[in-house]
Design an enzyme around this catalytic site. Structure first.
Site, PDB file in Angstrom:
ATOM      1  N   HIS A 178       0.821  -1.369   0.064  1.00  0.00           N
ATOM      2  CA  HIS A 178      -0.074  -0.144   0.021  1.00  0.00           C
ATOM      3  C   HIS A 178       0.813   1.403   0.077  1.00  0.00           C
ATOM      4  O   HIS A 178       0.299   2.259  -0.225  1.00  0.00           O
ATOM      5  CB  HIS A 178      -0.926   0.004   1.138  1.00  0.00           C
ATOM      6  CG  HIS A 178      -1.791  -0.920   1.246  1.00  0.00           C
ATOM      7  ND1 HIS A 178      -2.822  -1.119   0.258  1.00  0.00           N
ATOM      8  CD2 HIS A 178      -2.249  -2.041   2.046  1.00  0.00           C
ATOM      9  CE1 HIS A 178      -3.780  -2.196   0.501  1.00  0.00           C
ATOM     10  NE2 HIS A 178      -3.552  -2.725   1.471  1.00  0.00           N
ATOM     11  N   ASP A 213      -2.775 -10.251  -2.839  1.00  0.00           N
ATOM     12  CA  ASP A 213      -3.243  -9.693  -1.472  1.00  0.00           C
ATOM     13  C   ASP A 213      -4.689  -9.191  -1.803  1.00  0.00           C
ATOM     14  O   ASP A 213      -5.007  -8.991  -2.958  1.00  0.00           O
ATOM     15  CB  ASP A 213      -2.557  -8.485  -1.067  1.00  0.00           C
ATOM     16  CG  ASP A 213      -3.012  -8.032   0.415  1.00  0.00           C
ATOM     17  OD1 ASP A 213      -2.324  -8.227   1.426  1.00  0.00           O
ATOM     18  OD2 ASP A 213      -3.968  -7.390   0.548  1.00  0.00           O
ATOM     19  N   HIS A 230      -6.246  -6.862  -0.726  1.00  0.00           N
ATOM     20  CA  HIS A 230      -6.548  -5.345  -0.996  1.00  0.00           C
ATOM     21  C   HIS A 230      -5.691  -4.964  -2.428  1.00  0.00           C
ATOM     22  O   HIS A 230      -4.740  -5.732  -2.639  1.00  0.00           O
ATOM     23  CB  HIS A 230      -5.964  -4.680   0.209  1.00  0.00           C
ATOM     24  CG  HIS A 230      -6.639  -5.134   1.259  1.00  0.00           C
ATOM     25  ND1 HIS A 230      -6.057  -5.915   2.190  1.00  0.00           N
ATOM     26  CD2 HIS A 230      -7.963  -4.596   2.052  1.00  0.00           C
ATOM     27  CE1 HIS A 230      -7.001  -5.990   3.311  1.00  0.00           C
ATOM     28  NE2 HIS A 230      -7.924  -5.097   3.036  1.00  0.00           N
ATOM     29  N   ASP A 263      -5.029 -12.526   2.732  1.00  0.00           N
ATOM     30  CA  ASP A 263      -6.154 -12.204   3.560  1.00  0.00           C
ATOM     31  C   ASP A 263      -7.545 -12.513   2.444  1.00  0.00           C
ATOM     32  O   ASP A 263      -8.374 -11.977   2.690  1.00  0.00           O
ATOM     33  CB  ASP A 263      -6.065 -10.924   3.911  1.00  0.00           C
ATOM     34  CG  ASP A 263      -5.295  -9.990   3.012  1.00  0.00           C
ATOM     35  OD1 ASP A 263      -4.845 -10.375   1.671  1.00  0.00           O
ATOM     36  OD2 ASP A 263      -4.932  -8.804   3.226  1.00  0.00           O
TER      37      ASP A 263
HETATM   38  C1  SP5 Z   1      -1.271  -5.128   3.774  1.00  0.00           C
HETATM   39  C2  SP5 Z   1      -2.957  -5.095   3.987  1.00  0.00           C
HETATM   40  O1  SP5 Z   1      -3.520  -6.224   3.739  1.00  0.00           O
HETATM   41  N1  SP5 Z   1      -3.401  -3.910   4.538  1.00  0.00           N
HETATM   42  C3  SP5 Z   1      -4.794  -3.682   4.561  1.00  0.00           C
HETATM   43  C4  SP5 Z   1      -5.112  -2.561   5.335  1.00  0.00           C
HETATM   44  C5  SP5 Z   1      -6.473  -2.448   5.489  1.00  0.00           C
HETATM   45  N2  SP5 Z   1      -7.210  -1.304   6.272  1.00  0.00           N
HETATM   46  C6  SP5 Z   1      -8.483  -1.015   6.557  1.00  0.00           C
HETATM   47  C7  SP5 Z   1      -8.996  -2.006   7.402  1.00  0.00           C
HETATM   48  C8  SP5 Z   1     -10.457  -1.545   7.807  1.00  0.00           C
HETATM   49  C9  SP5 Z   1     -10.903  -2.637   8.758  1.00  0.00           C
HETATM   50  N3  SP5 Z   1     -12.231  -2.773   8.866  1.00  0.00           N
HETATM   51  C10 SP5 Z   1     -12.449  -3.935   9.770  1.00  0.00           C
HETATM   52  C11 SP5 Z   1     -13.831  -3.998   9.791  1.00  0.00           C
HETATM   53  C12 SP5 Z   1     -14.112  -5.657  10.348  1.00  0.00           C
HETATM   54  N4  SP5 Z   1     -15.378  -5.660  10.617  1.00  0.00           N
HETATM   55 ZN    ZN Z   2      -4.468  -6.969   2.111  1.00  0.00          ZN
END
Ligand code: SP5
Ligand code: ZN
Length: 341
Positions: free
Chosen positions: A159, A195, A197, A284
Site C-alpha cells: 500500500h 493480496d 486489497h 487475506d
Molecule cells: C497489507 C494489508 O493487507 N493492508 C490492509 C489494510 C486495511 N486497512 C483497513 C482495515 C479496515 C478494517 N475494517 C474492519 C472491519 C471489520 N469488521
Molecule cells: Zn491486504
C-alpha cells in the site's frame, strides 16, 4: 525454497488501530510473522536466513528522500510535541487545499499518509527498514541464481506509495525488489499482487512505466480499502499505458472464480516475458480472514503456488497481508510448497 526473516519485525508493535470510531488492537501484529516462521520450520521448507544490511539507497530508488526522512524522525518528533498516544494522522490535504509540507508533526503525518488506521510508535522505523532488507536479501538470492525466495516481510509494503504510508505499510518492499532487479540489469520485471486489497502503492509507483508490469487481483475498491484506487479502468499512463492491470472481484468470491483472474494475470505475465517476477503475497483472501470478503480455502494456496511455479520465472515472494493468524502459516507456506512442487 529459502526464507529470509528478521527478528526486528517485532519492533513494529503498535497498540492501536483506528477502526469503527474506536482504537482496537491492530490486525497487523507480530504473531503474524512468528506463525509463518514456525510453519516454515515445521514443514522444513528450506534454510531460514537473516537479512543483510543494504542501507537506504535501494529504498530511495522507490521512495522520496523527504518521505524517508519523515519516517525516520516521526516518532521522535511526536514525542517532542508531547503527544499522549501513538502517532495517528488526523488531517489531510483535501481537494482544493495546498499540497505543501507543513512544519508541525500533525501536518506532516497527514501529508505523508492516505489512511488513519496505521499508527506509528517506537520501533516502526527499525522494523520497516528490516522489512526492506528482508526483501532485498531475497532479491539478492534470486539474482544470484536461486529459482525463488520467500521474503517474510513485516510490516507489509504494497500500500505504500513513493511518499505515503497507510494500510499497515511504510516501505513498498515489492516495488523495491522490482527496482533492484532493474538496477542490476533486468530489462523487464512483473509484479503480481494477490493480496485481498489493491496494491495501490505499487501501481502508483510504476504507473507511467512500461519496464515494470503491475497486476493486482483484489476486492472491489467501491466496497473495501483502499477505496480510491484499484478500478479496472486504470491501465497505466504515458509510457506505462497498457502495463497496469486490475482484476476486481465482489464479496464471496471463491477460488473457482478468483483463479480465472489468476489465469488472465499469468497469461499476461508470460506474454510480457519478464526477467523476474515479484509476487506480493497476501493471504487475506482466506475464507476466515477477519477484514476481507473472499472465500479461498487453505488447499487453494497450494494451487496458487503451483500456477505461479508453472510460469518458470525467477521469483521473489514478499509477504503482505493476512489476518487470520491461526491459518496464516499454513496458507502462506502452502503457496511456497505448491510453487516448489
Ligand atoms: C497489507 C494489508 O493487507 N493492508 C490492509 C489494510 C486495511 N486497512 C483497513 C482495515 C479496515 C478494517 N475494517 C474492519 C472491519 C471489520 N469488521
Ligand atoms: Zn491486504
Amino acid at each position: 525454497m529459502k526464507t529470509v526473516f528478521s527478528p526486528l519485525h517485532s519492533r513494529r508493535a503498535v497498540k492501536t488501530e483506528l477502526d469503527g470510531g474506536i482504537l482496537i488492537a491492530p490486525h497487523e501484529k507480530p504473531s503474524r510473522a512468528e506463525t509463518i516462521l514456525a510453519r516454515v520450520k515445521a514443514q522444513a521448507l528450506g534454510e531460514v536466513l537473516e537479512p543483510e544490511e543494504f542501507g537506504l539507497d535501494p529504498v530511495k530508488r522507490v521512495h522520496s528522500e523527504d518521505y524517508v526522512a519523515f519516517l525516520e524522525s516521526c516518532w521522535a518528533d511526536w514525542i517532542a510535541a508531547d503527544k499522549p498516544g501513538e502517532a495517528i494522522p488526523a488531517v489531510w490535504c483535501g481537494r482544493g487545499m495546498r499540497a505543501r509540507v507543513p512544519k508541525d508533526i500533525d501536518g506532516r503525518l497527514g501529508y505523508y499518509s492516505f489512511a488513519a488506521e496505521t499508527s506509528i510508535s517506537d520501533g516502526t522505523w527499525e522494523a520497516a527498514r528490516a522489512s526492506a532488507n528482508v526483501a532485498l536479501t531475497a532479491q539478492k538470492l534470486v539474482a544470484g541464481g536461486e529459482r525463488a525466495a520467500f521474503a517474510l516481510c513485516r510490516p507489509p509494503g504494497h500500500h505504500a506509495h513513493a511518499d505515503l504510508f497507510g494500510g499497515y505499510c511504510f516501505f513498498n518492499n515489492a516495488a523495491i525488489v522490482a527496482q533492484a532487479f532493474r538496477d542490476q540489469g533486468a530489462e523487464q520485471v512483473a509484479i503480481l499482487d494477490v493480496d485481498f486489497h489493491h496494491g495501490n502503492g505499487t501501481q502508483a509507483i510504476f504507473y507511467d512505466r512500461s519496464d515494470v508490469l503491475t497486476i493486482s487481483l483484489h476486492g472491489d475498491p467501491d466496497l473495501v480499502f483502499p477505496h480510491f484506487l484499484g478500478f479496472e479502468d486504470e491501465t497505466g499512463e504515458g509510457e506505462g499505458e497498457g502495463f497496469n492491470l486490475n482484476l476486481v472481484y465482489p464479496p464471496g468470491t471463491p477460488y473457482a472464480i478468483w483463479s480465472q483472474g489468476l489465469e488472465t494475470a499469468c497469461e499476461r505475465i508470460a506474454g510480457f516475458r519478464p526477467d523476474a517476477l515479484v509476487v506480493a503475497l497476501g493471504v487475506d483472501t482466506f475464507e476466515d480472514d477477519p477484514i476481507s470478503f473472499f472465500k479461498l480455502r487453505s488447499e487453494d494456496y497450494l494451487s496458487l503456488g503451483r500456477r505461479l511455479g508453472a510460469l518458470g520465472l525467477p521469483t521473489v515472494f514478499t509477504m503482505e497481508g493476512g489476518y487470520d493468524v491461526e491459518a496464516i502459516g499454513v496458507n502462506a507456506v502452502n503457496v511456497m510448497q505448491g510453487f516448489d512442487a
